[in-house]
Motif scaffolding. Structure first.
Motif, PDB file in Angstrom:
ATOM      1  N   GLU A 250       0.891  -1.280   0.138  1.00 57.55           N
ATOM      2  CA  GLU A 250       0.146   0.270  -0.011  1.00 57.55           C
ATOM      3  C   GLU A 250       0.748   1.253  -0.074  1.00 57.55           C
ATOM      4  OE1 GLU A 250      -3.734  -0.118   2.416  1.00 57.55           O
ATOM      5  OE2 GLU A 250      -2.926  -2.015   3.002  1.00 57.55           O
ATOM      6  N   VAL A 251       1.776   1.235   0.725  1.00 63.31           N
ATOM      7  CA  VAL A 251       3.052   2.386   0.598  1.00 63.31           C
ATOM      8  C   VAL A 251       3.346   2.647  -0.713  1.00 63.31           C
ATOM      9  CG1 VAL A 251       4.866   3.478   1.575  1.00 63.31           C
ATOM     10  CG2 VAL A 251       3.715   1.737   2.820  1.00 63.31           C
ATOM     11  N   THR A 252       3.705   1.494  -1.579  1.00 66.53           N
ATOM     12  CA  THR A 252       4.356   1.631  -3.015  1.00 66.53           C
ATOM     13  C   THR A 252       2.981   2.359  -3.621  1.00 66.53           C
ATOM     14  OG1 THR A 252       5.032  -0.702  -2.713  1.00 66.53           O
ATOM     15  CG2 THR A 252       5.075   0.426  -4.679  1.00 66.53           C
ATOM     16  N   HIS A 253       1.804   1.781  -3.684  1.00 64.09           N
ATOM     17  CA  HIS A 253       0.842   2.344  -4.263  1.00 64.09           C
ATOM     18  C   HIS A 253       0.365   3.802  -3.958  1.00 64.09           C
ATOM     19  CE1 HIS A 253      -0.716  -2.018  -5.125  1.00 64.09           C
ATOM     20  NE2 HIS A 253       0.378  -1.736  -5.294  1.00 64.09           N
ATOM     21  N   GLU A 254       0.631   4.213  -2.871  1.00 64.55           N
ATOM     22  CA  GLU A 254       0.439   5.507  -2.444  1.00 64.55           C
ATOM     23  C   GLU A 254       1.312   6.685  -3.072  1.00 64.55           C
ATOM     24  OE1 GLU A 254      -1.864   7.110  -0.832  1.00 64.55           O
ATOM     25  OE2 GLU A 254      -2.950   5.405  -0.916  1.00 64.55           O
ATOM     26  N   ILE A 255       2.690   6.170  -3.190  1.00 65.43           N
ATOM     27  CA  ILE A 255       3.710   6.866  -3.897  1.00 65.43           C
ATOM     28  C   ILE A 255       3.373   6.952  -5.375  1.00 65.43           C
ATOM     29  CG2 ILE A 255       6.177   6.909  -4.783  1.00 65.43           C
ATOM     30  CD1 ILE A 255       6.891   5.562  -1.898  1.00 65.43           C
ATOM     31  N   ILE A 256       3.000   6.071  -5.992  1.00 74.35           N
ATOM     32  CA  ILE A 256       2.452   5.967  -7.285  1.00 74.35           C
ATOM     33  C   ILE A 256       1.339   7.075  -7.533  1.00 74.35           C
ATOM     34  CG2 ILE A 256       1.572   4.499  -9.393  1.00 74.35           C
ATOM     35  CD1 ILE A 256       3.205   2.049  -7.832  1.00 74.35           C
ATOM     36  N   LYS A 257       0.271   6.745  -6.671  1.00 72.03           N
ATOM     37  CA  LYS A 257      -0.908   7.765  -6.977  1.00 72.03           C
ATOM     38  C   LYS A 257      -0.338   9.179  -6.878  1.00 72.03           C
ATOM     39  CE  LYS A 257      -4.041   4.259  -5.152  1.00 72.03           C
ATOM     40  NZ  LYS A 257      -4.869   3.568  -3.992  1.00 72.03           N
ATOM     41  N   LYS A 258       0.552   9.394  -5.621  1.00 76.06           N
ATOM     42  CA  LYS A 258       0.831  10.926  -5.370  1.00 76.06           C
ATOM     43  C   LYS A 258       1.670  11.528  -6.669  1.00 76.06           C
ATOM     44  CE  LYS A 258       4.546  11.479  -2.877  1.00 76.06           C
ATOM     45  NZ  LYS A 258       5.405  11.393  -1.821  1.00 76.06           N
ATOM     46  N   ASN A 259       2.232  10.703  -7.494  1.00 76.21           N
ATOM     47  CA  ASN A 259       3.180  10.936  -8.540  1.00 76.21           C
ATOM     48  C   ASN A 259       2.713  10.838  -9.779  1.00 76.21           C
ATOM     49  OD1 ASN A 259       6.000  12.054  -7.333  1.00 76.21           O
ATOM     50  ND2 ASN A 259       5.420  10.047  -6.197  1.00 76.21           N
ATOM     51  N   SER A 260       1.132  10.507 -10.002  1.00 74.60           N
ATOM     52  CA  SER A 260       0.613  10.088 -11.216  1.00 74.60           C
ATOM     53  C   SER A 260       0.572  11.379 -12.122  1.00 74.60           C
ATOM     54  CB  SER A 260      -0.924   9.585 -10.879  1.00 74.60           C
ATOM     55  OG  SER A 260      -1.496  10.679 -10.299  1.00 74.60           O
ATOM     56  N   LYS A 261       0.615  12.426 -11.672  1.00 75.11           N
ATOM     57  CA  LYS A 261       0.613  13.567 -12.471  1.00 75.11           C
ATOM     58  C   LYS A 261       2.089  13.839 -13.134  1.00 75.11           C
ATOM     59  CE  LYS A 261       2.282  16.603  -8.590  1.00 75.11           C
ATOM     60  NZ  LYS A 261       2.201  15.588  -7.500  1.00 75.11           N
ATOM     61  N   LEU A 262       2.896  12.832 -12.795  1.00 78.21           N
ATOM     62  CA  LEU A 262       4.127  13.088 -13.360  1.00 78.21           C
ATOM     63  C   LEU A 262       4.463  11.858 -14.453  1.00 78.21           C
ATOM     64  CD1 LEU A 262       6.724  13.796 -10.267  1.00 78.21           C
ATOM     65  CD2 LEU A 262       5.785  15.387 -11.900  1.00 78.21           C
ATOM     66  N   SER A 263       3.416  10.999 -14.564  1.00 79.05           N
ATOM     67  CA  SER A 263       3.563   9.875 -15.503  1.00 79.05           C
ATOM     68  C   SER A 263       3.105  10.414 -16.671  1.00 79.05           C
ATOM     69  CB  SER A 263       2.576   8.687 -14.877  1.00 79.05           C
ATOM     70  OG  SER A 263       2.550   7.858 -15.820  1.00 79.05           O
ATOM     71  N   PRO A 264       4.026   9.938 -17.715  1.00 76.18           N
ATOM     72  CA  PRO A 264       3.893  10.491 -19.045  1.00 76.18           C
ATOM     73  C   PRO A 264       2.495   9.740 -19.629  1.00 76.18           C
ATOM     74  CG  PRO A 264       6.103   9.580 -19.012  1.00 76.18           C
ATOM     75  CD  PRO A 264       5.490   9.373 -17.511  1.00 76.18           C
ATOM     76  N   MET A 265       2.044   8.626 -19.125  1.00 78.94           N
ATOM     77  CA  MET A 265       0.717   8.089 -19.622  1.00 78.94           C
ATOM     78  C   MET A 265      -0.415   9.093 -19.317  1.00 78.94           C
ATOM     79  SD  MET A 265       1.133   4.341 -18.283  1.00 78.94           S
ATOM     80  CE  MET A 265      -0.438   4.080 -18.691  1.00 78.94           C
TER      81      MET A 265
END
Length: 631
Positions: A250-265
């Motif tokens: 869940e910690v991993t996923h929170e980091i990914i969600k927090k930085n989703s605005k930086l994802s080129p996707m």
């Protein structure tokens, strides 16, 4: 030495598709030229260093049965071999090898260099030479014009390739190799419709900084298995490397969600469509928010380096975010990154523009294969490559095209899916795509395809004789078992009761005893010894045929039934506007794809059974001939 500029067949690109295409063409006696951007990247593995898996592993066996090279090269370069789905039926069992991604390209290059009729050249193809809608050769970046009677394009992800990491985007092929830009422009000028697809890779980390005690070990098999039908058990690697399983959290996923605005996707930087069945970690977290963890496999890349491929963590997030993600995964908290993950966008030729032999409809004797046709994976590429190479050679020889049916091979399923249904995303072979998957097994690829390989000269007489001997032994032993009556002796009944069944009163045919799920051929031999020495492959064939006889016969009957539709040819110049009562969508799809047979037409999305009925009537009642005569 003067460079020879005239050849029978030219292959463009030396990835997995190009290597198989070039070898098939050369082995069929064609003077073959293989042109590639970088000869140091022949059969390179820019993504996962593995071969096989569900459906894909069967494709590798099929390539080998046809006389291709991927299976042999894998058997020379693997560091781990595992048979997957062993607890399930034979239709879904699949072999998977973790390969050494330095040894695999070296072994394939040795094979290419030793092959007669094959020349390798390092250059970039910029243009096709086309005369009267027939390909006549290529022009390279160096300005050299090479003539040929057939050309196979296998440019992979290099076609106008662009690597993307965070906000950084630059022109590149895989692994920072040179991209090929002008060939795509030439294809567009010639009327081909291209699309943009995306794939990606995860970070690579230093194995010396991984804490494997926090991961679950996944060792290789002790029992010998091989991809090639020719590889002996005696060569099986005993000291194999392990892969390891860990998970995000869940910690991993929170980091990914927090930085989703930086994802080129999600920022719009990536335009290409990604693979649904091999998504990036940010895509998985977004699409499956209820999942608390995702699998992460730690896979060694080579015996010669310390790189670990972090399978399951494919990403194009910025490099600093990738490191933050790794810090949260058990075993990777202190891992040092050797190479960041990245996404790559590239051009594909939408495959409805191809015939079932992979020849383009717009330009005669021009073939395309591999990721250029919208597939993902080394195995799918190699399967198309050998088919394109065979068909290019047949075209030069003036012979009929070679097309595998859906009930003959997964390769046939894949190509039919591509040219009939098309693909709006990177296509991946799955067992669920095959309606005859019990016929398309790992164990019987040689039964299905060795005759073709021998006919084309890709399989030697010696190898074919070995196959025929095995086939004859299986048939003879089944005949013997079907006529051997076992009396209900105390010894036999003791074994029957021990297996949880009632004792036999009237005896039983040996073959019918094998049909029982708890029995095997080897166990029955205890009560009716064979004149043949026990052979593992023969035993496997007998067990599968006995246990699944009813299901196999049912699929065979269905295949014969549908084959009648495959034999109903649709005239190439049929005017679909003259076919009465076709639905508008069906008419549009039929005009675009222009299927070769009624069977192929029936599999086109948007073409309904009623449309097939009207189309069949139009052809069978002679309306086509009448309309043609009036033109």
């Amino acid at each position: 030495m003067t460079q020879k500029n005239e050849h029978d067949v030219i292959i463009v690109g030396a990835g997995h598709a190009g290597c198989e295409a070039a070898l098939a063409s050369a082995r069929m006696g064609m003077d073959t030229l293989l042109i590639t951007i970088d000869l140091d990247l022949v059969a390179f593995m820019p993504c996962n260093p593995s071969i096989g898996g569900p459906a894909k592993g069967i494709v590798v066996r099929e390539i080998d049965a046809l006389g291709g090279e991927m299976a042999k090269t894998t058997d020379k370069s693997y560091v781990q071999m595992r048979m997957l789905n062993t607890a399930k039926g034979p239709a879904v069992r699949a072999l998977r090898a973790q390969t050494d991604n330095l040894v695999y390209p070296e072994e394939m290059r040795k094979t290419l260099d030793a092959q007669e009729n094959l020349t390798l050249v390092e250059d970039t193809v910029n243009e096709l030479i086309v005369e009267e809608e027939t390909v006549k050769g290529v022009i390279t970046e160096s300005g050299t014009a090479y003539q040929a009677q057939a050309v196979v394009l296998t440019t992979g992800t290099s076609s106008r390739g662009e690597i993307i990491i965070g906000y950084m985007r630059y022109s590149s092929g895989p692994n920072n190799s040179k991209s090929s830009d002008k060939l795509s422009e030439d294809l567009i000028k010639r009327g081909f419709v291209l699309d943009r697809f995306k794939t990606g890779t995860p970070p690579r980390v230093d194995k010396n900084t991984v804490d494997f005690s926090k991961a679950e070990e996944q060792p290789g098999d002790k029992e010998p298995n091989h991809f090639s039908h020719e590889t002996p058990d005696s060569s099986y690697l005993e000291n194999q490397l392990s892969c390891w399983l860990t998970h995000t959290n869940e910690v991993t996923h929170e980091i990914i969600k927090k930085n989703s605005k930086l994802s080129p996707m999600f920022t719009g930087i990536i335009d290409g469509v990604g693979a649904r069945y091999c998504p990036s970690i940010e895509d998985k977290v977004t699409r499956f928010p209820d999942r608390k963890r995702q699998q992460v496999f730690l896979e060694p890349e080579s015996l010669r380096n310390d790189r670990i491929y972090v399978q399951g963590l494919s990403t194009s997030l910025p490099a600093d975010v990738q490191r933050e993600i790794l810090d949260t995964i058990p075993g990777l908290e202190e891992a040092e990154v050797i190479r960041d993950g990245y996404a790559i966008e590239y051009d594909v030729v939408l495959p409805y523009q191809l015939g079932s032999n992979l020849e383009t409809k717009a330009v005669k004797n021009l073939f395309t294969a591999g990721q250029m046709n919208g597939t993902s994976g080394y195995e799918e590429a190699a399967g198309q490559g050998i088919m394109a190479g065979i068909n290019a050679a047949l075209a030069v020889q003036g012979k009929e095209p070679f097309v595998l049916r859906r009930d003959e091979a997964y390769i046939g399923v894949m190509i039919d899916d591509l040219v009939t249904k098309g693909t709006s995303e990177p296509y991946r072979l799955l067992t669920s795509r095959a309606e005859y998957r019990l016929l398309l097994r790992h164990d019987n690829a040689d039964y299905r395809l060795a005759e073709y390989g021998h006919e084309f000269g890709l399989i030697s007489d010696e190898r074919y004789e070995v196959f025929l001997e095995k086939k004859a032994q299986v048939d003879a032993e089944i005949d013997r078992l079907q006529s051997t009556f076992l009396k209900p002796t105390p010894e036999l009944n003791a074994k029957v009761i021990d297996k949880g069944a009632k004792e036999l009163r009237d005896g039983i045919l040996a073959y019918n005893l094998i049909k029982r799920p708890e029995w095997t051929y080897e166990e029955v031999l205890e009560f009716t010894p064979s004149d043949f020495a026990f052979d593992k492959q023969v035993a496997e064939q007998i067990d599968i045929r006995a246990h699944y006889e009813g299901y196999i016969n049912k699929e065979l009957k269905n295949a014969v039934k549908f084959q009648k539709m495959e034999e109903k040819v649709i005239p190439a110049d049929l005017d679909y506007k003259q076919v009465h009562n076709l639905a508008i969508e069906a008419r549009e799809k039929l005009e675009t794809i222009r299927p070769a047979t009624i069977g192929q037409a029936s599999r086109i999305s948007g073409v309904n059974p009623s449309d097939i009925t009207f189309l069949s009537i139009h052809i069978e009642t002679g309306q086509y001939e009448t309309n043609a005569a009036q033109m």
